[in-house]
Each structure stands twice: as C-alpha cells, then as structure tokens.
Design a protein around this motif. Structure first.
Motif, PDB file in Angstrom:
ATOM      1  N   ALA A  66       0.825  -1.217   0.000  1.00 18.88           N
ATOM      2  CA  ALA A  66       0.000   0.000   0.000  1.00 18.88           C
ATOM      3  C   ALA A  66       0.859   1.267   0.000  1.00 18.88           C
ATOM      4  CB  ALA A  66      -0.939  -0.006   1.199  1.00 18.88           C
ATOM      5  N   THR A  67       1.875   1.323   0.868  1.00 17.93           N
ATOM      6  CA  THR A  67       2.737   2.516   0.944  1.00 17.93           C
ATOM      7  C   THR A  67       4.023   2.326   0.145  1.00 17.93           C
ATOM      8  OG1 THR A  67       4.002   1.784   2.876  1.00 17.93           O
ATOM      9  CG2 THR A  67       1.929   2.968   3.301  1.00 17.93           C
ATOM     10  N   ARG A  68       4.286   1.107  -0.269  1.00 19.61           N
ATOM     11  CA  ARG A  68       5.538   0.706  -0.929  1.00 19.61           C
ATOM     12  C   ARG A  68       6.746   0.808   0.022  1.00 19.61           C
ATOM     13  NH1 ARG A  68       4.079  -1.345  -5.300  1.00 19.61           N
ATOM     14  NH2 ARG A  68       2.696  -0.388  -6.784  1.00 19.61           N
ATOM     15  N   PHE A  69       6.462   0.803   1.316  1.00 16.04           N
ATOM     16  CA  PHE A  69       7.498   0.723   2.356  1.00 16.04           C
ATOM     17  C   PHE A  69       7.217  -0.574   3.107  1.00 16.04           C
ATOM     18  CE2 PHE A  69       9.020   2.175   6.709  1.00 16.04           C
ATOM     19  CZ  PHE A  69      10.341   1.878   6.434  1.00 16.04           C
ATOM     20  N   HIS A  70       7.972  -1.620   2.752  1.00 12.66           N
ATOM     21  CA  HIS A  70       7.615  -2.971   3.176  1.00 12.66           C
ATOM     22  C   HIS A  70       7.545  -3.197   4.681  1.00 12.66           C
ATOM     23  CE1 HIS A  70      11.984  -3.659   3.405  1.00 12.66           C
ATOM     24  NE2 HIS A  70      11.694  -4.714   4.134  1.00 12.66           N
ATOM     25  N   PRO A  71       8.374  -2.568   5.523  1.00 14.51           N
ATOM     26  CA  PRO A  71       8.212  -2.815   6.962  1.00 14.51           C
ATOM     27  C   PRO A  71       6.848  -2.350   7.487  1.00 14.51           C
ATOM     28  CG  PRO A  71      10.382  -1.909   6.512  1.00 14.51           C
ATOM     29  CD  PRO A  71       9.580  -1.763   5.256  1.00 14.51           C
ATOM     30  N   LEU A  72       6.388  -1.203   7.019  1.00 12.03           N
ATOM     31  CA  LEU A  72       5.097  -0.666   7.450  1.00 12.03           C
ATOM     32  C   LEU A  72       3.949  -1.474   6.852  1.00 12.03           C
ATOM     33  CD1 LEU A  72       3.540   1.504   8.992  1.00 12.03           C
ATOM     34  CD2 LEU A  72       3.778   2.990   6.978  1.00 12.03           C
ATOM     35  N   ASP A  73       4.020  -1.766   5.558  1.00 12.67           N
ATOM     36  CA  ASP A  73       2.963  -2.553   4.919  1.00 12.67           C
ATOM     37  C   ASP A  73       2.845  -3.940   5.541  1.00 12.67           C
ATOM     38  OD1 ASP A  73       2.347  -0.445   3.186  1.00 12.67           O
ATOM     39  OD2 ASP A  73       3.662  -1.200   1.600  1.00 12.67           O
ATOM     40  N   LEU A  91       8.583  -5.952  15.670  1.00 12.09           N
ATOM     41  CA  LEU A  91       9.844  -6.447  15.108  1.00 12.09           C
ATOM     42  C   LEU A  91       9.845  -6.337  13.587  1.00 12.09           C
ATOM     43  CD1 LEU A  91      10.629  -9.590  17.290  1.00 12.09           C
ATOM     44  CD2 LEU A  91      12.137  -7.619  16.946  1.00 12.09           C
ATOM     45  N   VAL A  92       8.757  -6.756  12.954  1.00 16.36           N
ATOM     46  CA  VAL A  92       8.654  -6.669  11.498  1.00 16.36           C
ATOM     47  C   VAL A  92       8.713  -5.210  11.055  1.00 16.36           C
ATOM     48  CG1 VAL A  92       7.094  -7.045   9.527  1.00 16.36           C
ATOM     49  CG2 VAL A  92       7.467  -8.872  11.208  1.00 16.36           C
ATOM     50  N   ALA A  93       7.981  -4.346  11.727  1.00 15.71           N
ATOM     51  CA  ALA A  93       7.929  -2.927  11.352  1.00 15.71           C
ATOM     52  C   ALA A  93       9.281  -2.237  11.462  1.00 15.71           C
ATOM     53  CB  ALA A  93       6.921  -2.190  12.228  1.00 15.71           C
ATOM     54  N   ASN A  94      10.079  -2.656  12.408  1.00 16.96           N
ATOM     55  CA  ASN A  94      11.326  -1.945  12.706  1.00 16.96           C
ATOM     56  C   ASN A  94      12.581  -2.740  12.376  1.00 16.96           C
ATOM     57  OD1 ASN A  94      10.513   0.681  14.055  1.00 16.96           O
ATOM     58  ND2 ASN A  94       9.253  -0.802  15.132  1.00 16.96           N
ATOM     59  N   HIS A  95      12.444  -3.807  11.587  1.00 11.39           N
ATOM     60  CA  HIS A  95      13.622  -4.645  11.339  1.00 11.39           C
ATOM     61  C   HIS A  95      14.716  -3.873  10.591  1.00 11.39           C
ATOM     62  CE1 HIS A  95      11.628  -5.431   7.410  1.00 11.39           C
ATOM     63  NE2 HIS A  95      12.856  -5.679   6.971  1.00 11.39           N
ATOM     64  N   SER A  96      15.923  -4.162  10.977  1.00 17.87           N
ATOM     65  CA  SER A  96      17.125  -3.635  10.308  1.00 17.87           C
ATOM     66  C   SER A  96      17.114  -2.126  10.139  1.00 17.87           C
ATOM     67  CB  SER A  96      17.333  -4.367   8.970  1.00 17.87           C
ATOM     68  OG  SER A  96      17.527  -5.746   9.218  1.00 17.87           O
ATOM     69  N   PHE A  97      16.772  -1.443  11.229  1.00 12.86           N
ATOM     70  CA  PHE A  97      16.825   0.017  11.297  1.00 12.86           C
ATOM     71  C   PHE A  97      15.888   0.688  10.298  1.00 12.86           C
ATOM     72  CE2 PHE A  97      20.684  -1.740  13.046  1.00 12.86           C
ATOM     73  CZ  PHE A  97      20.617  -1.229  14.329  1.00 12.86           C
ATOM     74  N   ALA A  98      14.688   0.126  10.177  1.00  9.89           N
ATOM     75  CA  ALA A  98      13.677   0.652   9.258  1.00  9.89           C
ATOM     76  C   ALA A  98      13.311   2.102   9.546  1.00  9.89           C
ATOM     77  CB  ALA A  98      12.430  -0.226   9.300  1.00  9.89           C
ATOM     78  N   LEU A  99      13.466   2.544  10.794  1.00 11.43           N
ATOM     79  CA  LEU A  99      13.156   3.948  11.098  1.00 11.43           C
ATOM     80  C   LEU A  99      13.985   4.907  10.247  1.00 11.43           C
ATOM     81  CD1 LEU A  99      12.637   4.306  14.959  1.00 11.43           C
ATOM     82  CD2 LEU A  99      10.992   4.762  13.136  1.00 11.43           C
ATOM     83  N   LEU A 100      15.212   4.534   9.946  1.00  6.38           N
ATOM     84  CA  LEU A 100      16.052   5.399   9.118  1.00  6.38           C
ATOM     85  C   LEU A 100      15.544   5.443   7.680  1.00  6.38           C
ATOM     86  CD1 LEU A 100      19.608   4.513  10.470  1.00  6.38           C
ATOM     87  CD2 LEU A 100      18.191   6.510  11.009  1.00  6.38           C
ATOM     88  N   ALA A 102      12.376   4.878   6.904  1.00  7.98           N
ATOM     89  CA  ALA A 102      11.101   5.586   7.027  1.00  7.98           C
ATOM     90  C   ALA A 102      11.337   7.096   6.988  1.00  7.98           C
ATOM     91  CB  ALA A 102      10.400   5.178   8.322  1.00  7.98           C
ATOM     92  N   GLU A 103      12.392   7.535   7.625  1.00 10.56           N
ATOM     93  CA  GLU A 103      12.738   8.959   7.612  1.00 10.56           C
ATOM     94  C   GLU A 103      13.014   9.429   6.186  1.00 10.56           C
ATOM     95  OE1 GLU A 103      16.424  11.345   9.446  1.00 10.56           O
ATOM     96  OE2 GLU A 103      15.214  10.254  10.921  1.00 10.56           O
ATOM     97  N   GLU A 104      13.774   8.639   5.431  1.00  8.88           N
ATOM     98  CA  GLU A 104      14.065   8.970   4.025  1.00  8.88           C
ATOM     99  C   GLU A 104      12.776   9.081   3.205  1.00  8.88           C
ATOM    100  OE1 GLU A 104      16.948   9.468   2.169  1.00  8.88           O
ATOM    101  OE2 GLU A 104      18.269   9.306   3.916  1.00  8.88           O
ATOM    102  N   ARG A 105      11.764   8.326   3.583  1.00  5.93           N
ATOM    103  CA  ARG A 105      10.509   8.285   2.840  1.00  5.93           C
ATOM    104  C   ARG A 105       9.450   9.228   3.405  1.00  5.93           C
ATOM    105  NH1 ARG A 105      10.019   3.737  -0.456  1.00  5.93           N
ATOM    106  NH2 ARG A 105      11.774   2.307  -0.329  1.00  5.93           N
ATOM    107  N   GLY A 106       9.780   9.952   4.462  1.00  6.34           N
ATOM    108  CA  GLY A 106       8.802  10.836   5.084  1.00  6.34           C
ATOM    109  C   GLY A 106       7.755  10.096   5.898  1.00  6.34           C
ATOM    110  N   LEU A 107       8.095   8.902   6.365  1.00  6.76           N
ATOM    111  CA  LEU A 107       7.146   8.062   7.105  1.00  6.76           C
ATOM    112  C   LEU A 107       7.590   7.760   8.536  1.00  6.76           C
ATOM    113  CD1 LEU A 107       6.305   5.483   4.269  1.00  6.76           C
ATOM    114  CD2 LEU A 107       4.760   7.228   5.216  1.00  6.76           C
ATOM    115  N   ARG A 108       8.634   8.409   9.000  1.00 11.25           N
ATOM    116  CA  ARG A 108       9.146   8.085  10.332  1.00 11.25           C
ATOM    117  C   ARG A 108       8.100   8.296  11.429  1.00 11.25           C
ATOM    118  NH1 ARG A 108      14.779   8.074  12.903  1.00 11.25           N
ATOM    119  NH2 ARG A 108      14.245   7.891  15.100  1.00 11.25           N
ATOM    120  N   ARG A 162      20.630   5.343   0.098  1.00 13.66           N
ATOM    121  CA  ARG A 162      20.943   6.370   1.118  1.00 13.66           C
ATOM    122  C   ARG A 162      20.691   5.838   2.517  1.00 13.66           C
ATOM    123  NH1 ARG A 162      17.915   9.532  -2.450  1.00 13.66           N
ATOM    124  NH2 ARG A 162      16.215   9.687  -0.920  1.00 13.66           N
ATOM    125  N   PHE A 163      19.543   5.159   2.678  1.00 14.97           N
ATOM    126  CA  PHE A 163      19.201   4.610   3.988  1.00 14.97           C
ATOM    127  C   PHE A 163      20.247   3.606   4.468  1.00 14.97           C
ATOM    128  CE2 PHE A 163      17.573   0.296   4.925  1.00 14.97           C
ATOM    129  CZ  PHE A 163      17.587   0.364   6.302  1.00 14.97           C
TER     130      PHE A 163
END
Length: 187
Positions: A66-73, A91-100, A102-108, A162-163
């Motif tokens: 839906a968002t094309r950001f796989h941890p969130l979807d 765990l799925v949402a935040n795996h492997s430093f997904a917050l970084l 998400a920040e690149e994508r404006g979804l943090r 970049r992420f």
C-alpha cells in the motif's frame, strides 16, 4: 521451541511471497534459518524471533504494498488482517533500522506512532544480525558484503541506497554485539 506461531508465520509468509517473489521468499527462509541458529540463547523468545525472521519481508508482497514501504505494509497486514502479536508486528515494522528508511521516505512519524521500537535490544539485534548476514538468495554472508550488495542493487543515490549507507554503522554494531556474545555463536 513451540511451533504454533512459527507454523502460522511460515505458512503465511510462503503464501504471500513464494510465488510472486521467489527470491524474496528464499531470503526470508535463509533469515529464519539464521534465527533458528540463535534459538538456544533466546529461550522463550526463540519462536518469536524465528517467526519475525520469516515474516520480516512479507510487506513486499504485491497485494500488500500500500505505501511501498515494506516494513510498514507488512506490520499493518500482520496487525490489521491477522491480529498478530504486538511484539511480532513491532519487530517486522522496525527490522534492520527501518526507522532510518522511514525517515528517508517521510514516514518516520507514522512508523514510530503505529509501531514503537521494542525495548528488547537482544531481540532487535538478533533480527538485524539474521537479516543482514543473509543474501537475497538465502545464503550466509557478512554484514559488510550485504550492505555493499544492497547499495549495488538499488544504487547509492536511491532511497534504499541512502538509507542503508546511513544505517551501516548501526547494522555493523548490532551484528558485532550478536557475534561477541559467546553463547550466541550459531550452532
């Protein structure tokens, strides 16, 4: 290790990934295999880790993107469609430093609000270790080789490139913490 959660997780991941994204499925199986190798040090959390490992990329499934950001979807799918355990979805949402990423994508802000980071650093590090030492084909690799492969596949200037370059020091530190724990040496 109990197998109820794990059997469900593996079946769900296979259903969503095996046919449309064969290589992603192979990666997920390899990550789960790495996680199973750490099960002996995680005690009651072993099944949770292996389940998160096999599901960590479920959000890549075309019908879930839906968002094309796989941890969130993936985490939303697990929470909203399957009522999955909160720690698993986080765990799925935040795996492997997904917050970084998400920040690149404006979804943090969205990711942090819906799926706060787990405070259990041991579990977080273990999932990073498993994901970032497994190739896209499910084979063991080093974290350095994995980061280089990701940059090469996506391009250094891409969102993912970049992420991952930003996340690399944190990835390497998490992998080092797992590898430094004497009891954590994979069997």
């Amino acid at each position: 290790m109990k197998h109820g959660l794990l059997a469900w997780a593996q079946s769900l991941a296979e259903k969503e990934l095996a046919e449309p994204l064969r290589r992603r499925w192979q990666h997920s199986l390899g990550v789960a295999q790495r996680a199973a190798g750490l099960a002996h040090v995680l005690g009651g959390d072993a099944e949770l880790l292996v389940s998160a490992a096999v599901l960590h990329d479920v959000g890549y499934a075309p019908r879930l993107a839906a968002t094309r950001f796989h941890p969130l979807d993936g985490a939303r799918f697990l929470r909203d469609v399957h009522g999955a355990d909160d720690r698993l979805t986080r765990l799925v949402a935040n795996h492997s430093f997904a917050l970084l990423e998400a920040e690149e994508r404006g979804l943090r802000d969205v990711l942090e609000a819906e799926f706060p980071l787990l405070e259990d650093q041991r579990l977080v590090d273990a999932l990073v270790y498993c994901d970032m030492t497994t190739t896209p084909d499910g084979v063991r690799t080093t974290a350095e080789e994995r980061v280089a492969e990701i940059v090469g596949r996506y391009g250094a200037g891409s969102v993912v490139g970049r992420f991952i370059r930003r996340a690399a020091p944190e990835v390497f530190a998490a992998v080092a913490r797992v590898e430094a724990a004497p009891a954590a040496q994979p069997r």
